[in-house]
Enzyme design. Structure first.
Site, short mmCIF file in Angstrom:
data_model
loop_
_atom_site.label_atom_id
_atom_site.label_comp_id
_atom_site.label_asym_id
_atom_site.label_seq_id
_atom_site.Cartn_x
_atom_site.Cartn_y
_atom_site.Cartn_z
N LYS A 113 0.82 -1.21 0.00
CA LYS A 113 0.00 0.00 0.00
C LYS A 113 0.86 1.27 0.00
O LYS A 113 0.44 2.32 -0.46
CB LYS A 113 -0.92 0.02 1.22
CG LYS A 113 -1.82 -1.19 1.40
CD LYS A 113 -2.86 -1.31 0.30
CE LYS A 113 -4.00 -2.25 0.65
NZ LYS A 113 -3.61 -3.67 0.68
C1 LIG Z 1 -4.24 -4.79 0.23
C2 LIG Z 1 -3.42 -6.00 0.16
C3 LIG Z 1 -3.70 -7.01 -0.77
C4 LIG Z 1 -4.86 -6.93 -1.74
O1 LIG Z 1 -4.68 -5.92 -2.69
P1 LIG Z 1 -5.93 -5.37 -3.52
O2 LIG Z 1 -5.40 -4.22 -4.29
O3 LIG Z 1 -6.95 -4.97 -2.50
O4 LIG Z 1 -6.42 -6.49 -4.37
C5 LIG Z 1 -2.86 -8.11 -0.80
N1 LIG Z 1 -1.83 -8.24 0.06
C6 LIG Z 1 -1.54 -7.30 0.98
C7 LIG Z 1 -0.41 -7.51 1.92
C8 LIG Z 1 -2.32 -6.14 1.06
O5 LIG Z 1 -2.03 -5.21 1.98
#
Ligand SMILES: *Cc1c(COP(=O)(O)O)cnc(C)c1O
Length: 500
Positions: A113
């Site tokens: 993120k």
């Molecule tokens: C948010 C997240 C995901 C999923 O990603 P999306 O964009 O919501 O599909 C997968 N792994 C981790 C560690 C995340 O923080």
């Protein structure tokens, strides 16, 4: 450069500039902003292969955010992808076993993120200035664990913004929770809710769509925006690392220009994999987009049957950031599948809201030809962590393990040996308990920080600063509320300070 405008997936008469779409987050009709078209890269892969991460990020973002000046965009990129990341490469690509792991967890909060949330605050402040906004911007965020902390870190003490994060009280890992509730910054607020991530996300979406509340806040000098992956200002920066990973393979001589690659993405809200799809649309030679789910396998079922059905048990897994039954960003793809028909898309989303399911008509499923979906259960996830550790010494987090296990299934089933990039979305240090128990059950009884030290011992990977920071940090956010109380919590937070 061709101007790109943004329209809502639920109202095609609407057209806004990129900066306006970033500021609003979600369109007022409940739809998501989508670009009028997906632009094509105007640099060759050979040119891109000689560039840094920041330069590639610029080459991607300039084509989408066409109302930003070169200077504005470069400044945002420079401020985002700096020493907050613990490596100059920003997103290292490492080969382990038969795949390349694209490590997207080297930012401030050790999950992918950060790739988008370290730049979103800069894009938003720049957008506010460009549009003459004087209101304070209040970022509302629902989190399944990682977005919350990354958004808090991004917006902490950013002038002219406040941020409120709602997380499912019992639905995040101990480290994720500790990272959030210890957040500093007078402009931050973190609240647990009695409910799961979908409850939090639905609550936030309802608040965004509350016109009376919007007017009331405007009077008081505030306006909402979103840091969730529904914001186009998060999606577009994510496209950059797929282009970067291709350029890197090319630069290293692992592939020749034009050779296809596959990508595997551990998926929750469908943002990360949609970014890979955009990268493909822009001209990156990606063959298959392999969507990896955990036991909450709504997407797996959808890819197989064309029926999206959230009416099922919500399962808490060791990959909590993928414990999601309503994958919001899928709407952007559904909209494309309908031939950019907002009325048709609106109908499907209305079905989802009222009955919890929709059926994508057969003739529209062609839009999904590049995708395939697989899933892994808890056992497969743990087995993958253990196997890869034994074979290579490399330790992956449970989300990445879901993707790696899915890739193993895909390869066995199809025999496809196309070079493959797995999006590695979190540091194993963020999910130490699950990771260490997967490696050996003997670790299960130990205390969290003891496990962190042991993970360090067996992997040799330095303990990230983000983990050291929370070892002894003070708990600053203790509030918990019911879903129905979210609005009151926000109002109280906005009240307890003077208007600037
Ligand atoms: C948010 C997240 C995901 C999923 O990603 P999306 O964009 O919501 O599909 C997968 N792994 C981790 C560690 C995340 O923080």
């Amino acid at each position: 450069m061709k101007e790109i405008t943004y329209m809502s997936t639920r109202d095609d008469s609407l057209r806004v500039k990129a900066s306006q779409a970033i500021l609003e987050g979600l369109s007022k009709d409940g739809g998501l902003f989508v670009p009028s078209e997906i632009p094509t890269l105007d640099r060759s892969m050979d040119e891109l292969s000689g560039m840094t991460y920041q330069q590639i990020a610029y080459e991607v973002m300039k084509l989408f955010f066409t109302d930003f000046s070169e200077e504005e965009l470069k400044l945002c990129i420079e401020r985002a992808y700096d020493s907050k990341f613990d490596t100059k490469e920003i997103a290292p690509l490492v080969k382990k076993g038969d795949a390349w792991f694209l490590e997207l967890f080297h930012g401030a909060t050790i999950a992918f993120k950060d790739m988008a949330l370290s730049i979103l605050p800069h894009l938003m402040i720049t957008s506010a200035r460009k549009n003459g906004i004087t209101n304070e911007i209040v970022i509302l965020t629902a989190t399944s664990g990682d977005t919350g902390k990354a958004a808090l870190a991004g917006f902490d003490s950013v002038e002219g913004t406040r941020i409120v994060v709602f997380y499912p009280k019992d639905g995040v890992s101990p480290i994720q929770k500790k990272q959030m509730v210890t957040q500093r910054g007078a402009n931050t607020k973190v609240v647990g809710i009695h409910g799961n991530f979908d409850d939090a996300q639905t609550g936030v979406k309802e608040i965004f769509n509350d016109r009376a509340l919007e007017a009331e806040l405007d009077q008081a000098g505030f306006q909402f925006s979103s840091a969730n992956s529904i914001n186009i200002g998060r999606l577009v920066p994510q496209v950059a690392y797929y282009v970067y990973s291709y350029a890197t393979l090319l630069a290293r001589g692992e592939i020749r220009s034009g050779d296809p690659i596959n990508v595997v993405v551990p998926t929750g809200n469908f943002g990360n994999i949609l970014a890979a799809f955009y990268a493909k649309q822009m001209g990156t030679p990606i063959r298959k987009l392999i969507c990896a789910s955990n036991e909450n396998k709504v997407l797996f079922d959808f890819f197989r049957t064309g029926v999206y059905d959230r009416n099922r048990e919500f399962i808490l897994t060791s990959s909590p950031s993928m414990d999601i039954l309503i994958s919001s960003n899928l709407e952007r793809l559904i909209y494309l599948a309908t031939g950019q028909n907002a009325a048709e898309n609106r109908k499907l989303m209305e079905d989802l809201r009222t009955t919890g399911r929709y059926v994508l008509p057969e003739e529209m499923r062609g839009a999904f030809a590049d995708f395939c979906g697989y899933y892994t259960d808890e056992e497969g996830t743990a087995e993958m962590i253990r196997d890869l550790y034994r074979e290579t010494g490399y330790i992956i987090d449970p989300h990445t393990a879901v993707a790696a296990h899915v890739y193993r299934q895909y390869r066995e089933e199809t025999g496809d040996v196309t070079p493959t990039v797995i999006a590695s979305t979190a540091s194993p240090y963020k999910f130490t308990r699950s990771v260490m128990s997967a490696i050996d059950p003997k670790y299960a009884s130990e205390e969290d920080f003891a496990l962190i030290d042991q993970l360090h011992e067996i992997s040799g990977v330095p303990i990230p600063q983000a983990i050291e920071d929370i070892r002894s940090a003070e708990i600053r956010h203790k509030d918990v509320c019911e879903k129905e109380e979210m609005v009151d919590v926000i109002k109280a937070f906005l009240q307890n300070k003077q208007r600037r």
